[in-house]
Design an enzyme around this catalytic site. Structure first.
Site, PDB file in Angstrom:
ATOM      1  N   GLU A  87       2.125   9.320  16.086  1.00 51.72           N
ATOM      2  CA  GLU A  87       2.635   8.558  14.952  1.00 51.72           C
ATOM      3  C   GLU A  87       4.011   8.063  15.363  1.00 51.72           C
ATOM      4  O   GLU A  87       4.804   8.814  15.938  1.00 51.72           O
ATOM      5  CB  GLU A  87       2.729   9.449  13.711  1.00 51.72           C
ATOM      6  CG  GLU A  87       3.041   8.702  12.450  1.00 51.72           C
ATOM      7  CD  GLU A  87       1.915   8.754  11.429  1.00 51.72           C
ATOM      8  OE1 GLU A  87       2.101   8.219  10.332  1.00 51.72           O
ATOM      9  OE2 GLU A  87       0.851   9.322  11.735  1.00 51.72           O
TER      10      GLU A  87
ATOM     11  N   TYR B 211       0.835  -1.215   0.000  1.00 48.75           N
ATOM     12  CA  TYR B 211       0.000   0.000   0.000  1.00 48.75           C
ATOM     13  C   TYR B 211       0.865   1.259   0.000  1.00 48.75           C
ATOM     14  O   TYR B 211       0.936   1.982   0.982  1.00 48.75           O
ATOM     15  CB  TYR B 211      -0.972   0.000   1.196  1.00 48.75           C
ATOM     16  CG  TYR B 211      -1.929  -1.163   1.198  1.00 48.75           C
ATOM     17  CD1 TYR B 211      -2.791  -1.359   0.120  1.00 48.75           C
ATOM     18  CD2 TYR B 211      -1.963  -2.076   2.242  1.00 48.75           C
ATOM     19  CE1 TYR B 211      -3.664  -2.435   0.095  1.00 48.75           C
ATOM     20  CE2 TYR B 211      -2.836  -3.156   2.232  1.00 48.75           C
ATOM     21  CZ  TYR B 211      -3.686  -3.329   1.152  1.00 48.75           C
ATOM     22  OH  TYR B 211      -4.551  -4.393   1.123  1.00 48.75           O
TER      23      TYR B 211
ATOM     24  N   CYS C  48       0.192   4.874  12.828  1.00 53.80           N
ATOM     25  CA  CYS C  48      -0.554   6.060  13.275  1.00 53.80           C
ATOM     26  C   CYS C  48      -1.388   5.737  14.513  1.00 53.80           C
ATOM     27  O   CYS C  48      -2.189   6.558  14.958  1.00 53.80           O
ATOM     28  CB  CYS C  48      -1.433   6.602  12.151  1.00 53.80           C
ATOM     29  SG  CYS C  48      -2.636   5.425  11.513  1.00 53.80           S
TER      30      CYS C  48
ATOM     31  N   GLU D  96      -0.188  -1.141  -4.517  1.00 50.78           N
ATOM     32  CA  GLU D  96      -1.194  -0.118  -4.204  1.00 50.78           C
ATOM     33  C   GLU D  96      -2.465  -0.495  -4.949  1.00 50.78           C
ATOM     34  O   GLU D  96      -2.417  -0.992  -6.070  1.00 50.78           O
ATOM     35  CB  GLU D  96      -0.709   1.271  -4.622  1.00 50.78           C
ATOM     36  CG  GLU D  96      -1.743   2.391  -4.504  1.00 50.78           C
ATOM     37  CD  GLU D  96      -2.356   2.496  -3.112  1.00 50.78           C
ATOM     38  OE1 GLU D  96      -3.600   2.519  -3.029  1.00 50.78           O
ATOM     39  OE2 GLU D  96      -1.605   2.540  -2.118  1.00 50.78           O
TER      40      GLU D  96
END
EC number: 2.1.1.-
Length: 366
Positions: free
Chosen positions: A358, A218, A324, A239
């Site tokens: 993060e 991704y 995250c 992706e």
């Protein structure tokens, strides 16, 4: 904190609290002390979305309080880039008394770059016509005459009108090299450009001297893949979103990079292809078995990696994981730490004045 007033004097204390919290969460995994990367204390967000509130003849940006859901008028937004703050009053002034642009307008999205480009998206609860295009063009041209490098997009149900283009090109200085990144409207981009530079440079630092090839799942517009390409023989990246794949291909060419291959497929499909479970037409001409991927890079959504993907990444000697959500990172580490140890840990203050953290970890096989 209010949208128009940031508690800048509290920034250091808040960052110290986050650092302490992350250290505590990572202690069970014998992680080293985190490398801490500070954010600019204001004007750090390169994109922002606002609802529009129609109040009689008046019109203004609003956001909603996350706890009470009450609306808050926003005439300036110091968390956002200076360019967004310059555009906000100009957009209101250009729309407020223009019935064509104002009618059933409910949201404005701003996307900006450090290189002072902007895409402004106007979202409507009505069909858009030639009259809208004419008035939007007039406002855009007036802004350009005043020095704004701006592009307009109109959106309604099943409708997207581009006056010229739906992207802007960001330029980031990354470890002595200027990287060009095409950013497409309504596609994911890192919101804090200064922090993105820190993340890219940290990822480069922890992968110095790497052997073999890199696999990224991704990859979006190639943000990490392209920056990391200089540390690896080759990079193979997956992706699923078409606009992101197109942007990544543009970015490969714009940065004159010749060792990155982007494949449009989901991580699960890629696993099947690598394991020889299925064949895919889109992989014709790509010899997967020729890749010697010793490092895998993952930057999953807040939910973290699912258990199947965790099992897959455990097969690689080195895992570079940007998270995250440290909570789901720790859940993944419960499994990953059985086979890998945490060599490096970083805290990136992507969202100042919030509880969000993060972080990045480099894992090496035991």
């Amino acid at each position: 904190m209010t949208p128009e007033h940031l508690p800048i004097d509290q920034y250091d204390a808040q960052l110290a609290e986050k650092t302490e919290r992350l250290q505590s969460m990572m202690a069970p995994f014998a992680a080293p002390a985190p490398e801490v990367f500070r954010s600019p204390v204001s004007h750090y967000r390169m994109r922002a979305e606002f609802r529009l509130w129609h109040d009689g003849d008046d019109l203004y940006h609003i956001i909603f309080d996350q706890e009470t859901r009450s609306r808050i008028r926003v005439d300036s937004f110091p968390a956002a880039s200076e360019l967004i703050n310059a555009l906000m009053p100009r957009m209101i002034a250009g729309i407020r008394d223009n019935r064509t642009l104002r009618h059933k307008l409910f949201q404005i999205d701003y996307l900006t770059t450090r290189s002072q480009q902007a895409v402004v998206s106007l979202l409507y609860h009505r069909a858009l016509d030639d009259a809208w295009r004419e008035e939007a063009t007039r406002l855009r041209d007036a802004l350009r005459a005043d020095g704004f490098d701006v592009h307009f997009i109109g959106r309604a149900t099943k409708t997207k009108i581009m006056l010229d283009q739906d992207y802007i090109d960001e330029r980031l200085p990354v470890a002595g090299t200027e990287m060009i990144y095409r950013q497409v409207e309504n596609s994911f981009t890192q919101p804090n450009a200064a922090m993105n530079i820190h993340m890219l440079e940290w990822a480069l630092d922890v992968t110095q001297g790497s052997k073999g090839d890199l696999l990224e799942l991704y990859c979006g517009n190639g943000n990490f893949s392209l920056a990391l390409a200089r540390n690896f023989n080759r990079v193979l990246a997956t992706e699923i979103a078409k606009p992101s794949v197109a942007a990544a291909q543009y970015n490969i060419a714009a940065n004159h990079i010749d060792n990155v291959q982007i494949i449009r497929m989901a991580a699960e499909e890629f696993t099947q292809a690598m394991n020889g479970v299925r064949e895919f037409n889109r992989l014709q001409g790509i010899d997967l078995k020729s890749y010697q991927c010793e490092t895998i890079f993952v930057d999953p959504p807040r939910s973290g990696l699912d258990q199947e993907t965790v099992k897959m990444v455990q097969a690689y000697p080195h895992i570079l994981y940007i998270s995250c959500n440290p909570q789901t990172l720790c859940e993944n580490l419960d499994t990953l730490s059985q086979t890998h140890r945490v060599e490096r840990l970083a805290l990136f203050d992507q969202f100042p004045y919030t509880h969000h953290m993060e972080c990045g970890v480099l894992l090496t096989r035991r």
